[in-house]
Scaffold this motif. Sequence first.
Motif, mmCIF file in Angstrom:
data_model
loop_
_atom_site.group_PDB
_atom_site.id
_atom_site.type_symbol
_atom_site.label_atom_id
_atom_site.label_comp_id
_atom_site.label_asym_id
_atom_site.label_seq_id
_atom_site.Cartn_x
_atom_site.Cartn_y
_atom_site.Cartn_z
ATOM 1 N N ILE A 72 54.414 39.025 22.199
ATOM 2 C CA ILE A 72 53.153 39.773 22.296
ATOM 3 C C ILE A 72 53.168 40.547 23.599
ATOM 4 O O ILE A 72 53.358 39.984 24.679
ATOM 5 N N GLU A 73 52.990 41.831 23.485
ATOM 6 C CA GLU A 73 52.931 42.670 24.678
ATOM 7 C C GLU A 73 51.471 42.987 25.009
ATOM 8 O O GLU A 73 50.667 43.230 24.119
ATOM 9 N N THR A 74 51.151 42.966 26.276
ATOM 10 C CA THR A 74 49.789 43.331 26.710
ATOM 11 C C THR A 74 49.860 44.145 27.988
ATOM 12 O O THR A 74 50.687 43.876 28.861
ATOM 13 N N THR A 75 49.027 45.139 28.043
ATOM 14 C CA THR A 75 48.972 45.972 29.248
ATOM 15 C C THR A 75 47.743 45.630 30.085
ATOM 16 O O THR A 75 47.521 46.227 31.130
ATOM 17 N N ARG A 76 46.947 44.673 29.631
ATOM 18 C CA ARG A 76 45.712 44.317 30.324
ATOM 19 C C ARG A 76 45.930 43.166 31.288
ATOM 20 O O ARG A 76 46.523 42.149 30.933
ATOM 21 N N ASP A 77 45.444 43.314 32.527
ATOM 22 C CA ASP A 77 45.491 42.236 33.517
ATOM 23 C C ASP A 77 44.178 41.469 33.415
ATOM 24 O O ASP A 77 43.175 41.832 34.042
ATOM 25 N N ALA A 78 44.171 40.428 32.583
ATOM 26 C CA ALA A 78 42.942 39.684 32.321
ATOM 27 C C ALA A 78 42.402 39.024 33.577
ATOM 28 O O ALA A 78 41.181 38.981 33.806
ATOM 29 N N LYS A 79 43.275 38.504 34.421
ATOM 30 C CA LYS A 79 42.837 37.836 35.649
ATOM 31 C C LYS A 79 42.119 38.813 36.572
ATOM 32 O O LYS A 79 41.063 38.504 37.140
ATOM 33 N N ALA A 80 42.688 39.995 36.716
ATOM 34 C CA ALA A 80 42.087 41.017 37.587
ATOM 35 C C ALA A 80 40.755 41.487 37.019
ATOM 36 O O ALA A 80 39.796 41.745 37.775
ATOM 37 N N ALA A 81 40.675 41.597 35.685
ATOM 38 C CA ALA A 81 39.429 42.039 35.059
ATOM 39 C C ALA A 81 38.304 41.040 35.310
ATOM 40 O O ALA A 81 37.162 41.417 35.620
ATOM 41 N N LEU A 82 38.644 39.751 35.205
ATOM 42 C CA LEU A 82 37.643 38.715 35.448
ATOM 43 C C LEU A 82 37.223 38.696 36.914
ATOM 44 O O LEU A 82 36.034 38.581 37.229
ATOM 45 N N GLN A 83 38.194 38.833 37.798
ATOM 46 C CA GLN A 83 37.889 38.819 39.229
ATOM 47 C C GLN A 83 36.974 39.988 39.611
ATOM 48 O O GLN A 83 36.055 39.837 40.413
ATOM 49 N N ALA A 84 37.221 41.143 39.019
ATOM 50 C CA ALA A 84 36.395 42.322 39.302
ATOM 51 C C ALA A 84 34.949 42.079 38.872
ATOM 52 O O ALA A 84 34.004 42.440 39.592
ATOM 53 N N LEU A 85 34.773 41.473 37.700
ATOM 54 C CA LEU A 85 33.420 41.170 37.232
ATOM 55 C C LEU A 85 32.740 40.138 38.122
ATOM 56 O O LEU A 85 31.543 40.244 38.427
ATOM 57 N N GLU A 86 33.484 39.123 38.557
ATOM 58 C CA GLU A 86 32.916 38.086 39.425
ATOM 59 C C GLU A 86 32.527 38.664 40.786
ATOM 60 O O GLU A 86 31.511 38.264 41.371
ATOM 61 N N ASP A 87 33.309 39.597 41.283
ATOM 62 C CA ASP A 87 32.961 40.267 42.543
ATOM 63 C C ASP A 87 31.679 41.073 42.381
ATOM 64 O O ASP A 87 30.822 41.086 43.274
ATOM 65 N N GLN A 88 31.564 41.753 41.244
ATOM 66 C CA GLN A 88 30.340 42.524 40.987
ATOM 67 C C GLN A 88 29.126 41.596 40.879
ATOM 68 O O GLN A 88 28.038 41.921 41.365
ATOM 69 N N LEU A 89 29.319 40.428 40.246
ATOM 70 C CA LEU A 89 28.217 39.476 40.123
ATOM 71 C C LEU A 89 27.796 38.951 41.491
ATOM 72 O O LEU A 89 26.600 38.832 41.772
ATOM 73 N N ALA A 90 28.759 38.636 42.336
ATOM 74 C CA ALA A 90 28.444 38.135 43.673
ATOM 75 C C ALA A 90 27.629 39.163 44.454
ATOM 76 O O ALA A 90 26.658 38.818 45.142
ATOM 77 N N GLN A 91 28.008 40.435 44.338
ATOM 78 C CA GLN A 91 27.277 41.488 45.034
ATOM 79 C C GLN A 91 25.883 41.667 44.439
ATOM 80 O O GLN A 91 24.893 41.844 45.176
ATOM 81 N N ALA A 92 25.797 41.586 43.121
ATOM 82 C CA ALA A 92 24.489 41.711 42.460
ATOM 83 C C ALA A 92 23.562 40.574 42.885
ATOM 84 O O ALA A 92 22.357 40.783 43.095
ATOM 85 N N GLN A 93 24.118 39.366 43.028
ATOM 86 C CA GLN A 93 23.314 38.223 43.466
ATOM 87 C C GLN A 93 22.844 38.418 44.905
ATOM 88 O O GLN A 93 21.688 38.123 45.242
ATOM 89 N N ARG A 94 23.721 38.928 45.771
ATOM 90 C CA ARG A 94 23.329 39.191 47.158
ATOM 91 C C ARG A 94 22.221 40.240 47.223
ATOM 92 O O ARG A 94 21.257 40.089 47.980
ATOM 93 N N ASP A 95 22.351 41.277 46.426
ATOM 94 C CA ASP A 95 21.327 42.329 46.409
ATOM 95 C C ASP A 95 19.984 41.783 45.925
ATOM 96 O O ASP A 95 18.927 42.119 46.477
ATOM 97 N N LEU A 96 20.036 40.935 44.893
ATOM 98 C CA LEU A 96 18.811 40.346 44.375
ATOM 99 C C LEU A 96 18.183 39.409 45.399
ATOM 100 O O LEU A 96 16.964 39.437 45.615
ATOM 101 N N ASP A 97 19.008 38.583 46.041
ATOM 102 C CA ASP A 97 18.497 37.649 47.054
ATOM 103 C C ASP A 97 17.839 38.410 48.203
ATOM 104 O O ASP A 97 16.785 38.005 48.709
ATOM 105 N N THR A 98 18.459 39.506 48.625
ATOM 106 C CA THR A 98 17.890 40.304 49.712
ATOM 107 C C THR A 98 16.534 40.873 49.314
ATOM 108 O O THR A 98 15.563 40.812 50.080
ATOM 109 N N ALA A 99 16.461 41.427 48.112
ATOM 110 C CA ALA A 99 15.197 42.005 47.645
ATOM 111 C C ALA A 99 14.121 40.931 47.503
ATOM 112 O O ALA A 99 12.950 41.152 47.866
ATOM 113 N N MET A 100 14.490 39.759 46.998
ATOM 114 C CA MET A 100 13.531 38.667 46.845
ATOM 115 C C MET A 100 13.062 38.156 48.196
ATOM 116 O O MET A 100 11.884 37.809 48.374
#
Length: 429
Positions: A72-100
Motif C-alpha cells: 500500500i502506497e500513501t503520500t499522506r503523513d498522518a502523524k504530521a496531520a494529527l500534530q498540526a491539528l493538535e497544535d491548532q487546538l492548543a492555540q484555540a484553547q489559549r485564545d479562548l482562555d484569554t478571552a474568558m
Amino acid sequence: MLDIELIRKDRASVEAGLSKRLDPSEVSRALSSIAELDKRRRELIGEIDAERARRKEEARAFAAAKAAGQAIETTRDAKAALQALEDQLAQAQRDLDTAMSELPNLPADDVVAGGKEANEVVRVFGEVPKIENLRDHVQLATDLGLVDFERGTKLGGSGSWIYTGWGARLEWALINWFIDRHFQAGYQFMLPPHLLLDSAGYAAGQFPKFYDEVFHIAVGEGERGRFLLPTSETAILGAFQNEIFDTADLPHRVYAYTPCYRDERAGSHSDERGTVRGNQFNKVEIFQFTTPEDGEKTLEEMVDYAESMVLDLGLHFRRSLLAAKDASASMRKTLDIEVWMPSMDKYKEISSVSWAGDYQARRAGIRYRVPGSKNNRFVHTLNGSALATSRLVPAILEQFQQPDGSVLVPEVLRDKVGTDRITKPAKRR
C-alpha cells in the motif's frame, strides 16, 4: 472565570448580567468572540477525533494488506496531520482562555447596575459624633507625635509615612487585637510571603486587567513573573491553587496579616490626606472556602462579624451594598463597611466583604469532593478586610478626639496600647 457552559446555554442572562458593569455593546462583542472561539475549538476536537479514527482505519488496512502480501502506497503523513491539528487546538484553547479570563464576574441578582452613585446604604450604626474644636487626623497625628509624615516621605516618597510613639503602639494594638479575635472565631492564622508569582494574581482575578496596578519585581530571563501582594486575599487564594477539599472540611476559614502594596500614583485623591491612602498599609484579611449552597449565607455572616469589631471599637459607621461597577470585577457581591471621617464630612471604606461565587475557584482550580459523586465541584470563595488600619487609625483619632487635643483610646484596645488616653508628648530639653 465564568462557566463556558453557562454562556453556551444561557447567553442572554450572561449578557444581561455583565451589562450591569460593562457597556452592553462591549459585552455583546466579547461574548460573540468567545462563541466563535469556542465553536472553532470544538470543531478542531471533532477534526482530531476524525483524524484519529482515520489513522486507525489506515493502520488496519495496512496490516491487512501486509498480511495478504500486498503493498500500500500513501503520500499522506498522518502523524504530521494529527500534530498540526493538535497544535491548532492548543492555540484555540489559549485564545479562548484569554478571552474568558478578561470577562468580569456576573453580579448577583440584587446588585444594581452603575457606579458609586448607585451604591445603596443598607444600615447605619450609631450617631454622628458631635465634636468641639474639630481637628483632622493629620493635625492630631502630628501634634501628638503619632505619625511622622516628613520622614516617611524621605524614606518612601509620596504616599509613605512612619508610625511613631503611641501611634505605633495604636497601630500594632489594632493588628494584634484583630489577630486574637479571628483566632478565637475559628480562623486559621497564616503569615504568607509578600512576594507572589504572577499565577496568584491571575487566580484571584486581578490579572490580566489590573496588572499595572501592583508593584512588579524585575526577574531574569526565563524566570516567572513576581509582584508585591496588593492584599493577602491574593496570597491566601493562591496558596490553595489546584487543591481539592473534602466536603467535611468546609467551610475552611483562613486569615492573614500582611502589609499591602498598591500603586496609588494614578488618579486624583485630593481629600485623602495622611494615611487614608498610600502605597503601603497594614491589613488583616479573613477568607473562607465554602460550598455553593452556603456562599451567600457566609457573606452575611462575615459582614456581621467584621461589623462587630467596629462596634466594639465604638465607632460610627455604615454598611453599603456596592453597585456592579464599583465592586471588584472578580466579585459577585460586595458589602462595604464605611467609617465616618468628621474632617471630611463623609464615610470612608475600612472593609470590603465580598463573595466571588466560583469565579476565583475556576481560575485557581480549587474544588471539593461531593459525597456519592465521581465529579468534584468548584468551591465558592469569600474575603473581607478585618480590618484595614490606615483608615481605622484616622477614624479613631477624629471620632475620639477631646477638646484639649488629646485622644481617648477605645476601651477594647487600652490593655494592648498601654494607656487610656493619648496626650501631647512633653518637649525634650
